[in-house]
Design an enzyme around this catalytic site. Structure first.
Site, mmCIF file in Angstrom:
data_model
loop_
_atom_site.group_PDB
_atom_site.id
_atom_site.type_symbol
_atom_site.label_atom_id
_atom_site.label_comp_id
_atom_site.label_asym_id
_atom_site.label_seq_id
_atom_site.Cartn_x
_atom_site.Cartn_y
_atom_site.Cartn_z
ATOM 1 N N ARG A 239 16.157 55.017 -58.787
ATOM 2 C CA ARG A 239 16.365 54.577 -57.411
ATOM 3 C C ARG A 239 15.113 54.882 -56.600
ATOM 4 O O ARG A 239 14.512 55.947 -56.748
ATOM 5 C CB ARG A 239 17.554 55.299 -56.773
ATOM 6 C CG ARG A 239 18.915 54.792 -57.211
ATOM 7 C CD ARG A 239 19.195 53.373 -56.712
ATOM 8 N NE ARG A 239 20.495 52.864 -57.109
ATOM 9 C CZ ARG A 239 20.738 52.129 -58.192
ATOM 10 N NH1 ARG A 239 19.747 51.817 -59.008
ATOM 11 N NH2 ARG A 239 21.950 51.687 -58.451
ATOM 12 N N GLU A 268 14.265 48.184 -50.761
ATOM 13 C CA GLU A 268 14.547 46.926 -51.467
ATOM 14 C C GLU A 268 15.373 46.001 -50.576
ATOM 15 O O GLU A 268 16.204 46.487 -49.820
ATOM 16 C CB GLU A 268 15.313 47.219 -52.759
ATOM 17 C CG GLU A 268 14.480 48.054 -53.707
ATOM 18 C CD GLU A 268 15.209 48.379 -55.001
ATOM 19 O OE1 GLU A 268 16.273 47.799 -55.250
ATOM 20 O OE2 GLU A 268 14.705 49.216 -55.746
ATOM 21 N N HIS A 286 13.397 45.448 -59.602
ATOM 22 C CA HIS A 286 14.713 46.037 -59.908
ATOM 23 C C HIS A 286 15.447 45.203 -60.968
ATOM 24 O O HIS A 286 16.497 44.613 -60.705
ATOM 25 C CB HIS A 286 15.569 46.165 -58.640
ATOM 26 C CG HIS A 286 16.671 47.193 -58.796
ATOM 27 N ND1 HIS A 286 17.125 47.968 -57.752
ATOM 28 C CD2 HIS A 286 17.403 47.568 -59.879
ATOM 29 C CE1 HIS A 286 18.095 48.771 -58.196
ATOM 30 N NE2 HIS A 286 18.284 48.528 -59.477
HETATM 31 C C1 DGY Z 1 22.456 49.725 -61.636
HETATM 32 O O1 DGY Z 1 23.239 49.279 -62.480
HETATM 33 O O2 DGY Z 1 22.716 50.719 -60.960
HETATM 34 C C2 DGY Z 1 21.219 48.962 -61.424
HETATM 35 O O3 DGY Z 1 20.211 49.738 -60.903
HETATM 36 C C3 DGY Z 1 21.499 47.783 -60.521
HETATM 37 O O4 DGY Z 1 21.746 48.208 -59.243
#
Ligand code: DGY
Length: 319
Positions: A239, A268, A286
């Site tokens: 993250r 993001e 991402h």
């Molecule tokens: C997750 O599955 O958490 C990915 O990062 C997509 O948000």
């Protein structure tokens, strides 16, 4: 009676087909449903289930507006830092996520970023797209070996362990930091550090696999970047909130970091233009779980959770 659901975002063909065949589904337009349209669709369709992604924030105020007939909200992600889980619990709304099915795809992305950053993939790609034009000297444009290096993994959950398996295949030594030490069979020889700050000086390459949210915000900051060895490589598929991006840029500019590989960002879906323009950064938007197979498996898992709850059974993946 098929369960009534609303999908906020288009999914793979297989997921859309299952949603059409097995559910009474409101399917999203190509660009997805925004929050207001989602809430309206839930109301008008008298939906029991919401199928959504990390692009839809379920904060307390939004949860309060979800109609009472909605029993379950299944996020098509393993992370759930976009959801106020306490507010959902207080309202009696079941939240589910999609663990396990994206471990390999996300670990592959972490390794793509590790190799891309170590081997200057972004710079090579730019050179080729501009027409190349001259041979490089044997001392120019050199990257770093991963073999023989030490990989530090922050967060040794299922994805972290999948990254460790790949690292062993590349002859890397693995060290890790986690809230709790794993059993030896899960460690598979990785060396545990209870204290992140003690581990950082050991890490030629550092990769993050900890959840977002309270407790991990700004985990990588001026101090922690400075504890890495000079010219370390930093990778984040977890993250953006885990990283102070100003400190990251400083570490890149000063040479404290040789390079970085980033799939996630603080704001993001925008990326700081200084990061986007930085030659030492290998970037992805991402996309850790973005393969046909994995996104289909994730979508099926959301549908399975909603179907279970609609049939009066417990959810498979409650958060
Ligand atoms: C997750 O599955 O958490 C990915 O990062 C997509 O948000």
């Amino acid at each position: 009676m098929k369960p009534r659901i609303v999908l906020t975002r288009p999914m793979t063909d297989a997921v859309m087909e299952r949603a059409r065949n097995e559910f009474d589904a409101v399917l999203p337009p190509p660009g997805g449903l925004d929050l207001e349209s989602t809430l309206n669709a839930l109301e008008e369709h008298k939906a029991e289930g919401l199928f959504f992604t990390s692009g839809t924030k379920l904060d307390a105020a939004t949860i309060a507006r979800i109609p009472a007939h909605v029993k379950i909200a299944g996020t098509c992600s393993v992370g759930y830092d976009h959801i106020d889980v306490e507010a959902a619990k207080a309202r009696g709304l079941i939240i589910t996520n999609t663990p396990d099915v994206l471990n390999n795809a996300t670990a592959d992305m972490a390794f793509l970023l590790i190799l891309g950053a170590c081997r200057r993939a972004a710079e090579y790609d730019q050179i080729m797209r501009k027409g190349w034009g001259r041979f490089f000297g044997m001392h120019e444009m050199l990257g770093l070996d991963v073999s023989g290096k030490t990989l530090g993994i922050v967060g040794m959950g299922r994805i972290g362990r999948a990254v460790a398996r790949r690292a062993r295949g590349f002859d890397m030594k693995v060290v890790y930091h986690n809230r709790t030490r794993l059993d030896a069979d899960l460690e598979e020889g990785a060396e545990y550090y209870a204290d992140l700050k003690e581990m950082l000086p050991r890490c030629d390459v550092l990769t993050l696999h900890a959840p977002g949210g309270v407790g991990t915000a700004g985990l990588m900051n001026r101090e922690t970047f400075s504890l890495l060895p000079k010219a370390a490589v930093f990778v984040n598929t977890a993250r953006g909130s885990l990283v102070d991006e100003e400190a990251l840029l400083e570490a890149l500019d000063s040479g404290q970091l040789f390079a970085a590989g980033l799939d996630v960002f603080a704001k993001e879906p925008t990326v700081d233009p200084r990061i986007a323009a930085h030659p030492k950064v290998f970037l992805a938007p991402h996309m850790g779980s973005a393969t046909v197979e994995t996104r289909t498996a994730m979508g099926f898992r959301v549908l399975d959770n909603i179907a279970a709850v609609a049939a009066g059974k417990p959810p498979i993946d409650p958060v």
